[in-house]
Each structure stands twice: as C-alpha cells, then as structure tokens.
Design a protein around this motif. Structure first.
Motif, PDB file in Angstrom:
ATOM      1  N   GLY A 282       0.799  -1.186   0.127  1.00  0.00           N
ATOM      2  CA  GLY A 282       0.155  -0.092   0.106  1.00  0.00           C
ATOM      3  C   GLY A 282       0.779   1.396   0.041  1.00  0.00           C
ATOM      4  N   SER A 283       1.940   1.223  -0.362  1.00  0.00           N
ATOM      5  CA  SER A 283       3.045   2.350  -0.334  1.00  0.00           C
ATOM      6  C   SER A 283       3.312   2.681  -1.830  1.00  0.00           C
ATOM      7  N   ALA A 284       3.614   4.203  -1.739  1.00  0.00           N
ATOM      8  CA  ALA A 284       3.997   4.795  -2.804  1.00  0.00           C
ATOM      9  C   ALA A 284       5.026   6.046  -2.572  1.00  0.00           C
ATOM     10  N   SER A 285       5.975   6.280  -3.029  1.00  0.00           N
ATOM     11  CA  SER A 285       6.953   7.111  -2.715  1.00  0.00           C
ATOM     12  C   SER A 285       7.511   8.012  -3.876  1.00  0.00           C
ATOM     13  N   PHE A 286       7.834   9.554  -3.532  1.00  0.00           N
ATOM     14  CA  PHE A 286       8.104  10.641  -4.442  1.00  0.00           C
ATOM     15  C   PHE A 286       9.328  11.316  -4.051  1.00  0.00           C
ATOM     16  N   ILE A 287      10.236  11.461  -4.827  1.00  0.00           N
ATOM     17  CA  ILE A 287      11.265  12.222  -4.693  1.00  0.00           C
ATOM     18  C   ILE A 287      11.057  13.680  -5.120  1.00  0.00           C
ATOM     19  N   SER A 288      11.004  14.593  -3.976  1.00  0.00           N
ATOM     20  CA  SER A 288      10.743  15.958  -4.112  1.00  0.00           C
ATOM     21  C   SER A 288      11.747  17.177  -3.514  1.00  0.00           C
ATOM     22  N   ILE A 289      11.176  18.324  -3.213  1.00  0.00           N
ATOM     23  CA  ILE A 289      11.782  18.942  -2.366  1.00  0.00           C
ATOM     24  C   ILE A 289      10.800  19.638  -1.537  1.00  0.00           C
ATOM     25  N   PHE A 290      11.179  20.268  -0.422  1.00  0.00           N
ATOM     26  CA  PHE A 290      10.428  20.708   0.904  1.00  0.00           C
ATOM     27  C   PHE A 290       9.652  21.905   0.213  1.00  0.00           C
ATOM     28  N   PRO A 291       8.029  21.934   0.420  1.00  0.00           N
ATOM     29  CA  PRO A 291       7.192  22.738  -0.185  1.00  0.00           C
ATOM     30  C   PRO A 291       7.542  24.279   0.317  1.00  0.00           C
ATOM     31  N   GLY A 292       7.510  25.191  -0.372  1.00  0.00           N
ATOM     32  CA  GLY A 292       7.387  26.601   0.165  1.00  0.00           C
ATOM     33  C   GLY A 292       6.014  27.027   0.699  1.00  0.00           C
ATOM     34  N   TRP A 293       5.627  28.225   0.742  1.00  0.00           N
ATOM     35  CA  TRP A 293       4.654  28.654   1.234  1.00  0.00           C
ATOM     36  C   TRP A 293       4.030  29.796   0.402  1.00  0.00           C
ATOM     37  N   TYR A 294       2.758  30.174   0.343  1.00  0.00           N
ATOM     38  CA  TYR A 294       2.189  31.175  -0.350  1.00  0.00           C
ATOM     39  C   TYR A 294       1.112  32.149   0.700  1.00  0.00           C
ATOM     40  N   ARG A 295       0.802  33.242   0.396  1.00  0.00           N
ATOM     41  CA  ARG A 295       0.254  34.213   1.348  1.00  0.00           C
ATOM     42  C   ARG A 295      -1.360  33.500   1.576  1.00  0.00           C
ATOM     43  N   GLY A 296      -1.386  33.386   2.662  1.00  0.00           N
ATOM     44  CA  GLY A 296      -2.956  32.862   3.328  1.00  0.00           C
ATOM     45  C   GLY A 296      -2.891  31.312   3.402  1.00  0.00           C
ATOM     46  N   ARG A 297      -1.851  30.706   3.416  1.00  0.00           N
ATOM     47  CA  ARG A 297      -1.932  29.176   3.677  1.00  0.00           C
ATOM     48  C   ARG A 297      -0.787  28.841   4.318  1.00  0.00           C
ATOM     49  N   ALA A 298      -1.085  27.849   5.149  1.00  0.00           N
ATOM     50  CA  ALA A 298       0.300  27.217   5.943  1.00  0.00           C
ATOM     51  C   ALA A 298       1.065  26.224   4.919  1.00  0.00           C
ATOM     52  N   PRO A 299       2.296  25.993   5.051  1.00  0.00           N
ATOM     53  CA  PRO A 299       2.853  25.045   4.323  1.00  0.00           C
ATOM     54  C   PRO A 299       2.139  23.633   4.105  1.00  0.00           C
ATOM     55  N   HIS A 300       1.971  22.958   2.802  1.00  0.00           N
ATOM     56  CA  HIS A 300       1.136  21.702   2.776  1.00  0.00           C
ATOM     57  C   HIS A 300       1.466  21.396   1.445  1.00  0.00           C
ATOM     58  N   ILE A 301       1.087  19.800   1.278  1.00  0.00           N
ATOM     59  CA  ILE A 301       1.017  18.954   0.318  1.00  0.00           C
ATOM     60  C   ILE A 301      -0.199  18.570  -0.117  1.00  0.00           C
ATOM     61  N   HIS A 302      -0.690  18.764  -1.451  1.00  0.00           N
ATOM     62  CA  HIS A 302      -2.078  17.947  -1.817  1.00  0.00           C
ATOM     63  C   HIS A 302      -1.779  16.777  -2.357  1.00  0.00           C
ATOM     64  N   LEU A 303      -2.676  15.895  -2.013  1.00  0.00           N
ATOM     65  CA  LEU A 303      -2.597  14.549  -1.970  1.00  0.00           C
ATOM     66  C   LEU A 303      -4.096  13.819  -2.407  1.00  0.00           C
ATOM     67  N   GLU A 304      -4.219  13.126  -3.565  1.00  0.00           N
ATOM     68  CA  GLU A 304      -5.540  12.266  -3.926  1.00  0.00           C
ATOM     69  C   GLU A 304      -5.205  11.099  -4.342  1.00  0.00           C
ATOM     70  N   VAL A 305      -6.027   9.967  -3.745  1.00  0.00           N
ATOM     71  CA  VAL A 305      -5.969   8.528  -3.998  1.00  0.00           C
ATOM     72  C   VAL A 305      -7.158   8.464  -4.960  1.00  0.00           C
ATOM     73  N   LEU A 306      -6.825   7.430  -5.864  1.00  0.00           N
ATOM     74  CA  LEU A 306      -7.605   7.140  -7.093  1.00  0.00           C
ATOM     75  C   LEU A 306      -7.912   5.809  -7.063  1.00  0.00           C
ATOM     76  N   ASN A 307      -8.956   5.158  -7.554  1.00  0.00           N
ATOM     77  CA  ASN A 307      -8.819   3.638  -7.809  1.00  0.00           C
ATOM     78  C   ASN A 307      -8.319   3.332  -9.071  1.00  0.00           C
ATOM     79  N   ALA A 308      -8.266   2.104  -9.362  1.00  0.00           N
ATOM     80  CA  ALA A 308      -7.734   1.661 -10.765  1.00  0.00           C
ATOM     81  C   ALA A 308      -8.293   2.130 -12.088  1.00  0.00           C
ATOM     82  N   LYS A 309      -9.696   2.638 -11.955  1.00  0.00           N
ATOM     83  CA  LYS A 309     -10.482   3.125 -13.015  1.00  0.00           C
ATOM     84  C   LYS A 309     -10.076   4.798 -13.046  1.00  0.00           C
ATOM     85  N   GLY A 310      -9.437   5.418 -12.243  1.00  0.00           N
ATOM     86  CA  GLY A 310      -9.130   6.803 -12.003  1.00  0.00           C
ATOM     87  C   GLY A 310     -10.125   7.458 -11.481  1.00  0.00           C
ATOM     88  N   GLU A 311     -11.085   6.682 -10.558  1.00  0.00           N
ATOM     89  CA  GLU A 311     -12.078   7.563  -9.735  1.00  0.00           C
ATOM     90  C   GLU A 311     -11.663   7.928  -8.559  1.00  0.00           C
TER      91      GLU A 311
END
Length: 232
Positions: A138-167
C-alpha cells in the motif's frame, strides 16, 4: 523496485542522502515540536477530506513518475505515502493511484499562471507533480523538495487517492510542523517564515491532527523524509 532500493537509488540520484526514519515523529499539536512514539500505535481513522485547491493536476495520467523535482531547487524531501483501506480492517490498499502536488520554494505552482492567484506564468511547466501506484504494502514514494508557502496558507502538500479506474477515493492535504518549516525556510531557496500558522489555516483549522505528517526526519543538508498514512 523494492521500497528500500527506491529510497537508496532515488535519493542518490538527486545527489543527496535522505534519512529513513525508524520511529514515528508526531507533529499533531498545532505548531508544537514533534514527539516520538512507537510505530503502529495510531488509531485507524478516515483521513480528512479536503479541497484540491486552486491548482490541481490537470493531466495526472501523464505524470507517472517518482522523481517530481524537475528544475526546482530546495531542500530535498522524500515523500513516503501508505494507503490503508478502512472498509477492509485498515489493511494496505495496493494497486491504487496516489497523486501529489505542491508549490516550489517561492510558492509557485506549475501548470498555472497569469491570473490573480499566481501572476508568474508556469502554465507550460510540470514540476512538483506526480503519480505513483501503490505496491503490495500500500506504499508509494516520491522524490521532491520541501514545499514553500504562499500568502494565506500554511505549508502543505496536496494528495489524492484514486482507484484503478481513475475514480477519486479521497482528496486530502498534508501539514508540516512549524519548527521544521522555520529551519528549512531560513535556507537560500526559500523566502523566510510562512505568514500563516497551521491553527490559523482555513483548511487545517478543524482537522490538523488528521492532516499533520506522521513523521518528518532529517536536516537541511541531507534532506528530509516525510511519512504519512492515508486512510480511505
């Protein structure tokens, strides 16, 4: 590729070594420092449902890659996601898609620009966005950089899980402890302390415990490893 080989080869491919944690470092209490606890002690609860935000991935099927850095600079970050199925006794969920996306060190998103939310034009760029399929654990990994920030939001990463059909199964976001953000944002690729705290953020204000990274270990020289379990 086995996860341990991915961590080793992927990190070395960036010219850095990312620490792999053996304990979970919690950062659940707003902006306090993380506390160590034993692995596996967390209750299995559905991850918070959050907005995709104003900058979602436009063509995720074209971004099947583990290294999402592209031409961006910043402190190295290995993102390790574990997906569990609440309906099946919280067992690991294999064969589903995990999409991640976040801003660069200056707060800019790729695929967008020339608008009121982001004047700088990155409409033809595709940095810091990617998709992976979960393995048998059940694991997936990504090589990235530490996200920055923009006005009005705390630092964050967006994430979405989809089934095999893309739903879509679950859309959520990952938050970061302030102490680590302050350390990272003092380095040259970032623009200083974020203007919004986690407990003042309009997304995290009612769900921070469920959004906060399970662990975040490392340093600015060698990079950080983020671990987050997503329950769908």
């Amino acid at each position: 590729m086995k996860r341990k080989d991915f961590l080793k080869k992927g990190a070395l491919g960036m010219g850095i070594i990312v620490a792999v944690p053996t304990t979970v470092v919690h950062a659940c209490s707003k902006d306090s420092d993380p506390k160590e606890t034993e692995l596996g002690m967390e209750e299995c609860e559905l991850s918070p449902s959050e907005t995709t935000g104003p900058f979602p991935i436009k063509t995720p099927s074209d971004l099947m890659k583990a290294n999402i850095v592209s031409d961006r600079t910043g402190v190295a970050l290995l993102i390790s996601i574990n997906v569990l199925d609440l309906s099946d006794e919280c067992k690991p969920l294999s064969g589903v898609y995990v999409d991640v996306w976040h801003c660069d060190g200056q707060g800019y998103y790729s695929e967008y620009g020339n608008n009121a939310l982001q004047q700088s034009d990155f409409t033809n760029a595709h940095f810091l966005r990617g998709r992976q399929t979960t393995d048998t654990d059940g694991s997936a990994s990504f090589i990235s950089i530490f996200p920055g920030w923009y006005r009005g939001r705390a630092p964050h990463i967006h994430l979405e899980v989809l089934n095999a059909k893309g739903e879509s199964i679950r859309i959520t976001q990952i938050a970061f402890p302030k102490s680590v953000c302050d350390t990272v944002y003092a380095t040259s690729s970032y623009k200083g302390e974020a203007d919004t705290l986690n407990d003042r953020d309009n997304v995290f204000i009612n769900s921070l415990d469920g959004n906060m990274a399970d662990s975040l270990t490392g340093n600015t020289a060698d990079g950080y490893t983020l671990v987050k379990t997503i329950v769908v």
